[in-house]
Design an enzyme around this catalytic site. Structure first.
Site, PDB file in Angstrom:
ATOM      1  N   LEU A  47       5.829  -7.756  -7.703  1.00 31.72           N
ATOM      2  CA  LEU A  47       5.676  -8.269  -6.346  1.00 31.72           C
ATOM      3  C   LEU A  47       6.921  -9.083  -6.032  1.00 31.72           C
ATOM      4  O   LEU A  47       7.231 -10.046  -6.738  1.00 31.72           O
ATOM      5  CB  LEU A  47       4.431  -9.144  -6.231  1.00 31.72           C
ATOM      6  CG  LEU A  47       3.101  -8.502  -6.613  1.00 31.72           C
ATOM      7  CD1 LEU A  47       1.960  -9.492  -6.448  1.00 31.72           C
ATOM      8  CD2 LEU A  47       2.839  -7.265  -5.781  1.00 31.72           C
TER       9      LEU A  47
ATOM     10  N   GLU B  65      -5.670  -9.715 -20.724  1.00 32.48           N
ATOM     11  CA  GLU B  65      -4.737  -9.151 -21.686  1.00 32.48           C
ATOM     12  C   GLU B  65      -4.338 -10.217 -22.695  1.00 32.48           C
ATOM     13  O   GLU B  65      -4.074 -11.363 -22.321  1.00 32.48           O
ATOM     14  CB  GLU B  65      -3.462  -8.634 -20.990  1.00 32.48           C
ATOM     15  CG  GLU B  65      -3.688  -7.682 -19.835  1.00 32.48           C
ATOM     16  CD  GLU B  65      -4.221  -6.332 -20.246  1.00 32.48           C
ATOM     17  OE1 GLU B  65      -4.181  -6.021 -21.470  1.00 32.48           O
ATOM     18  OE2 GLU B  65      -4.695  -5.590 -19.369  1.00 32.48           O
TER      19      GLU B  65
ATOM     20  N   CYS C 113     -10.565  -6.475 -16.106  1.00 32.62           N
ATOM     21  CA  CYS C 113     -11.916  -5.969 -15.957  1.00 32.62           C
ATOM     22  C   CYS C 113     -12.783  -7.020 -15.277  1.00 32.62           C
ATOM     23  O   CYS C 113     -12.320  -8.098 -14.916  1.00 32.62           O
ATOM     24  CB  CYS C 113     -12.509  -5.620 -17.321  1.00 32.62           C
ATOM     25  SG  CYS C 113     -11.502  -4.491 -18.300  1.00 32.62           S
TER      26      CYS C 113
ATOM     27  N   VAL D 271       5.544  -7.694   1.169  1.00 35.42           N
ATOM     28  CA  VAL D 271       4.778  -7.645   2.407  1.00 35.42           C
ATOM     29  C   VAL D 271       5.670  -8.099   3.557  1.00 35.42           C
ATOM     30  O   VAL D 271       6.527  -8.973   3.405  1.00 35.42           O
ATOM     31  CB  VAL D 271       3.521  -8.522   2.312  1.00 35.42           C
ATOM     32  CG1 VAL D 271       3.883 -10.004   2.262  1.00 35.42           C
ATOM     33  CG2 VAL D 271       2.573  -8.249   3.469  1.00 35.42           C
TER      34      VAL D 271
END
Length: 610
Positions: free
Chosen positions: A261, A79, A2, A291
Site C-alpha cells: 500500500l 502470521e 483468518c 487510493v
C-alpha cells in the site's frame, strides 16, 4: 490470516451446539473465504475461517495434536514470521511435523513449551488453544494488538472471537451498549480491555489469557518498557536500517501474490522500496496500490493537516523503484453510497467517525484483493518515530491531555458537539477523557533524571503507541479482512518498536524534522521528493459534492422519529443539513458520525441503555 471463534462451557457438553458454533464461525466468512472448520470436544468448541497464505493445502484448521494425556486443539489467526527458526529448534528437540504451515509450528510449540511460546513469537497473531490435558483454554494476542481478539464471560465459561459479531451470534451474548460503552465509543481514548459492547472485553496486546473452571487468569508477556539507549547516531541509523531490512524480508514470505500500500509518504515509500529490492532478487516486480479521488490532485487545496496531494509522490516512488503501480480512483457517488456505509459498519461492528477514510480504505482493499492476497502497509511509523504534527507543536507538547485530542477537531475526534445535551451531560466525556489520561500516563516508565522535553516526548510516544495506534490497527484489520485481504505492518515489529521507543527525542529529530531517524536510515532508498516531503495523513476527499451528499442523507434522518435522534442534537443537525450553511471540518465529521450511528443502530440493533 483468518477469523477465529469459540465457546467454552464447563457445565455442559457442547456436542449438540454445533449449529450455534457454525453460525458464530460463519459471521467471519469474509476474514477466511478459503475454508471453514469447527471442532467440538465436550466442554470446548472452536471455529475457524481460513484465508490461506502459507502451505495452502496443509494449514487446515482447527488443528489438533493428540497427546497421551488428551487432545490439544488450536484456531489461529495471523502470521508467525519466525516460524522457520522455531520449527528448526523444535525439530532439533525431536518434535515431528506433518505440514509446512506456521500454524502447526505454533501449535507444537505450545505442546512443547506451554504458553511460554508467546515470548518466542515474532509476528501478528491471535490464537486460541484448548488444552484437553488440563481442561483449559489459552488465548494469546500479539504484542502490539495487530490482530483482534475479544472474550465474553458466560455463567459457566466464555465466548471468544476475532470480531464482536462472532460473539454476538451466540444467544448467550446480549447486544447491549451502556453509558460506559458510549463513553468509550465517543471519547477516542482507547481504554485497555474495553470493547464498547457490555460484557465483552479485549484480550490485551502482549497478553496470555487462560480460562479454566476457576475463572480467568491473565499474564502479561510483553509491555512497552523503558531502557537506556546506548548507541550513538550513526550506529542507531544503521541498526534501524538493519531491522527494517530483516522485517520486510520476513514479511514478504507467502505462498500467494503480495503487494504494498503506497501513499507517497515516507513510511509506505520505505516499505515499498525495500519490498521492491527484495522481490527483485527473486525476479519479481513489486506491485503497489494507492487510493485517490476524482479530480483531487487538480483541485487540491492545502490545509493545516494536508499540505500536499499524494498522487505525484506516489508516482515518483513507483517510478523510482520500478513498481507495477495502480491508482484506485474513487468518486463521490461511490463514497457516499448507503450500501457501502452498511458494509463498512457491518465490518467494524461499531460506528466510525472518520467517514470517507474508512470507506475509501475498504474500497482500496477490495480492489487490491482482486489482484493480491497479502499487502504490506506503513502503520505505526508516525506513532513510533514522531511523525504527527502534535509531536512538534510546543503548545500540545505541554498540554495535559492526549496529544491527538489537543489538536482539536481536525480528525473528527470530538463528537461531543453533535450529542443531544442530556446525553452529553450524562456521558461527561471531558471527565472520562481526563480520567483515562491520568491512568495512561501512570503506566509510563521514565529513566532516572529524564525531565523536560525528553520526558514529555517519551510520554507522548507511549500514548500514541499504546492507545492511538490501536484505532489505526483496528481500522486496517477490519477494512482489509472484510474483503479477505491480509495486511502486514512491518513498523509494528516489536524489535523495532522497542529500539526506537527508547531512542532519545533529540535523536529522533536530529535534523530538526519529523521522523529524522527513519528518514536518515532509509534516505538512499527514496526519490528526493519523497525523502523531503512533509508529513501528510491518509487522504480524504475535498470535493464539496461529498459534503452535499452527506447533508441530503442526513436530512432524511431528520424525517424519522427516535433512533439516532435520541443520541444526536436535533438542533445541531437541522442547522448542519441546510444547503447554504457554513460548515466546519467538525460539522462534516459530525454528519459522518450521525449517518454511521444511524446505520449501526439499524444493522446491529444494539440495546442502548443510557
Amino acid at each position: 490470516m483468518c477469523g477465529i471463534t469459540g465457546w467454552i462451557a464447563f457445565d455442559r457438553d457442547l456436542a449438540t451446539e454445533r449449529p450455534v458454533v457454525d453460525a458464530m464461525t460463519e459471521t467471519m466468512a469474509c476474514r477466511g473465504p478459503d475454508a471453514a472448520g469447527t471442532w467440538i470436544d465436550g466442554h470446548a468448541a472452536l471455529g475457524h475461517r481460513r484465508l490461506a497464505i502459507i502451505d495452502l493445502d496443509g494449514g487446515v484448521q482447527p488443528m489438533t495434536v493428540h497427546t497421551p494425556d488428551g487432545p490439544v486443539s488450536m484456531v489461529y489467526s495471523g502470521e508467525a514470521y519466525n516460524f522457520r527458526e522455531l520449527r528448526d529448534e523444535l525439530q532439533a528437540a525431536g518434535v515431528g511435523f506433518r505440514t509446512d504451515s506456521d500454524t502447526e509450528v505454533v501449535l507444537r510449540a505450545y505442546v512443547h513449551w506451554g504458553d511460554g511460546l508467546a515470548e518466542r513469537l515474532n509476528g501478528m497473531y491471535a490464537f486460541a488453544i484448548w488444552d484437553g490435558r488440563r481442561q483449559r483454554l489459552v488465548l494469546i494476542r500479539d504484542r502490539l494488538g495487530i490482530k483482534p481478539l475479544l472474550v465474553y464471560r458466560t455463567p459457566d465459561g466464555v465466548l471468544f472471537g476475532s470480531e464482536p459479531k462472532a460473539i454476538l451470534a451466540n444467544p448467550l451474548a446480549r447486544r447491549v451498549v451502556t453509558a460506559d460503552g458510549l463513553r468509550e465509543l465517543f471519547a477516542f481514548v482507547r481504554t485497555p480491555r474495553h470493547a464498547v459492547w457490555a460484557g465483552m472485553r479485549e484480550v490485551e496486546p502482549g497478553t496470555v489469557l487462560a480460562v479454566d473452571r476457576d475463572g480467568l487468569h491473565e499474564r502479561r508477556y510483553w509491555a512497552l518498557r523503558t531502557h537506556p539507549h546506548e548507541d550513538d547516531l550513526p550506529v542507531s541509523l544503521a541498526h534501524v536500517r538493519d531491522l527494517l531490512d530483516d522485517i520486510v524480508r520476513r514479511q514478504l514470505i507467502a505462498d500467494v501474490p503480495r503487494c504494498v500500500l503506497l501513499s507517497g509518504g515516507l513510511d509506505s515509500s520505505v516499505v515499498t522500496a525495500l519490498a521492491a529490492q527484495f522481490l527483485r532478487e527473486d525476479g519479481e516486480r513489486v506491485r503497489s496500490f494507492a487510493v485517490d479521488f476524482v479530480g483531487q490532485t487538480e483541485r487540491f487545496q492545502a490545509d493545516g493537516l494536508r499540505p500536499t496531494p499524494d498522487t505525484p509522490y506516489v508516482h515518483d516512488v513507483a517510478e523510482h523503484v520500478g513498481a507495477a503501480h495502480t491508482d484506485i480512483v474513487l468518486d463521490n457517488e461511490t463514497l457516499t453510497d448507503p450500501d457501502l456505509r452498511r458494509r463498512v459498519i457491518a465490518a467494524h461492528d461499531l460506528p466510525v467517525g472518520l467517514g470517507d477514510m474508512y470507506a475509501s480504505l475498504y474500497l482500496l482493499c477490495q480492489a487490491i484483493r482482486e489482484r493480491s492476497t497479502v499487502a504490506l502497509s506503513g502503520e505505526s511509523a508516525d506513532e513510533l518515530f514522531g511523525g504527527y504534527q502534535q509531536f512538534h507543536d510546543p503548545v500540545i507538547q505541554h498540554a495535559h491531555a492526549f496529544p491527538w485530542l489537543a489538536v482539536g477537531q481536525t480528525f473528527g475526534m470530538h463528537p461531543d458537539a453533535i450529542l443531544a445535551p442530556d446525553v452529553a451531560a450524562l456521558l461527561d466525556l471531558p471527565g472520562y477523557r481526563a480520567a483515562a489520561y491520568e491512568s495512561a500516563i501512570a503506566e509510563v516508565e521514565h529513566l532516572d533524571g529524564e525531565t523536560g522535553l525528553e520526558a514529555r516526548m517519551r510520554t507522548a510516544t507511549y500514548l500514541h503507541v499504546t492507545r492511538f495506534l490501536r484505532y489505526l490497527l483496528d481500522r486496517k484489520d477490519r477494512m482489509s479482512m472484510a474483503v479477505g485481504l491480509e495486511v502486514r505492518v512491518p513498523f509494528c515489529d516489536h524489535r523495532l518498536v522497542e529500539y526506537v521507543y527508547n531512542a532519545p527525542w533529540a535523536m529522533k529529530t536530529y535534523d530538526g524534522r519529523e521522523k529524522s531517524l527513519l528518514r536518515g536510515a532509509a534516505r538512499d532508498l527514496l526519490p528526493r521528493s519523497v525523502a523531503e516531503r512533509v508529513k501528510s495523513p491518509y487522504p480524504s476527499t475535498q470535493d464539496p459534492h461529498y459534503l452535499a451528499a452527506l447533508q441530503v442523507q442526513a436530512r432524511a434522518v431528520l424525517e424519522r422519529a427516535g433512533g439516532v435522534l435520541e443520541l444526536v442534537d436535533r438542533g445541531w443537525l437541522e442547522r448542519a443539513v441546510q444547503p447554504a450553511a457554513p460548515l466546519s471540518v467538525g460539522d462534516r465529521h459530525g454528519l459522518e458520525w450521525t449517518l454511521n450511528l444511524d446505520t449501526w443502530l439499524d444493522v446491529h440493533e444494539p440495546q442502548v441503555l443510557v
